[in-house]
Enzyme design. Sequence first.
Site: not given
Length: 354
Positions: A28, A32, A41, A78, A155
């Site tokens: 990652r 963020r 973003r 992703d 998922y």
Amino acid sequence: MTGSTQVPYLLRAARGEVLDRPPVWMMRQAGRYMKAYRDLRDKYPSFRDRSERPDVAIEISLQPWKAFQPDGVILFSDIVTPLPALGIEMDIAEGKGPIIESPIRTQEQVDQLHPLEPQESLPFIQEILKALRQEVGNQSTVLGFVGAPWTLAAYAVEGKGSKTYSVIKGMAFSEPAILHQLLGKLADAIAVYVRYQIDSGAQVVQMFDSWAGQLSPQDYETFALPYQQRVVKQVKETHPDTPLILLVSGSAGVLERMAHSGVDIVSLDWTVDMAEARQRLGWDMKVQGNMDPGVLFGSQEFIRDRVLDTIRKAGNRGHIFNLGHGVLPGTPEDNVRFFFETAKQADKLLTVHA
Ligand code: CP3
């Protein structure tokens, strides 16, 4: 390693060479905690735009490369990105993660899934990976990644992230035949997708079975391991030389089983001591990890001690230094910079501290 013709550190570690310091990258590492990411973003609020528009995804993938020169540059994407191409519509919601419109619950829905045709449905992946290879040359290594069958099925069946996985476990423990068919279809699609990433420029591919640590060891052997093996076997048939990494979150109880997947490198989280993990897996199995991402909220002195401790325990071959899981939102960027700098000087620092 400064010359442009040399083999980069990460590939050398994956081959088991003795190195003066381990290669270092962070799961990652684009995301963020970086201001540059948050600014982009704001401009592109949809995650699917950010990850499926090649120009934007390339820029995001390269943000940590430009800031910290990690030894690995991972594709910004992703694990659920290929699901729409199989007929499973999804979106990625801010702060929530993947949301599946019509969760897969019936045999009929499993029958309707399509095989993956990446060149038709995921051409942006090729464009992104090609550009990353071009940009980093031999100064770093480009990583692709995929979700493993169990985690993607979690998922697809749950419809979103879960704390308990009770819907997919309900299916596993009452209608296993439906779930096995879903897992089989996902495994075949993921193998095609891994090959496509390698053909597009990925030099190492990491498979995330993030939620397989939610299974008991015996259920891991039934619902996770055979499908990890199915992916690895198919990829190795056509691409035997590309190193594959497997990550399971909360994996301390299934480490040896992870090694049976056929991957080249087992990614460790911080629930296992690095030295004990190397003992358990044997020194021929390469490992990645495993610093607690929470350490990056500590003082720089503490960070340095933990970086060096992990590197010392892992020894000087077959180790890719990394966190045990993704870097957390809110992590100070300066501590990320310090993490990379310390790891890259580990050869000198370890002699001084010895
Ligand atoms: O730069 C890189 O390192 C690649 C980044 C990356 C993303 N997803 C981007 C992303 C990677 C490696 C993934 C894989 C992924 N996605 C996994 C496996 C890794 C793991 O954490 O175990 C999983 C389980 C997912 C599913 C998913 N997607 C989750 C749990 C989330 C986060 C939900 C949240 O908001 O906390 C996402 C969304 C996502 N994927 C984000 C990023 C940077 C955050 C959303 C955003 O930035 O807008």
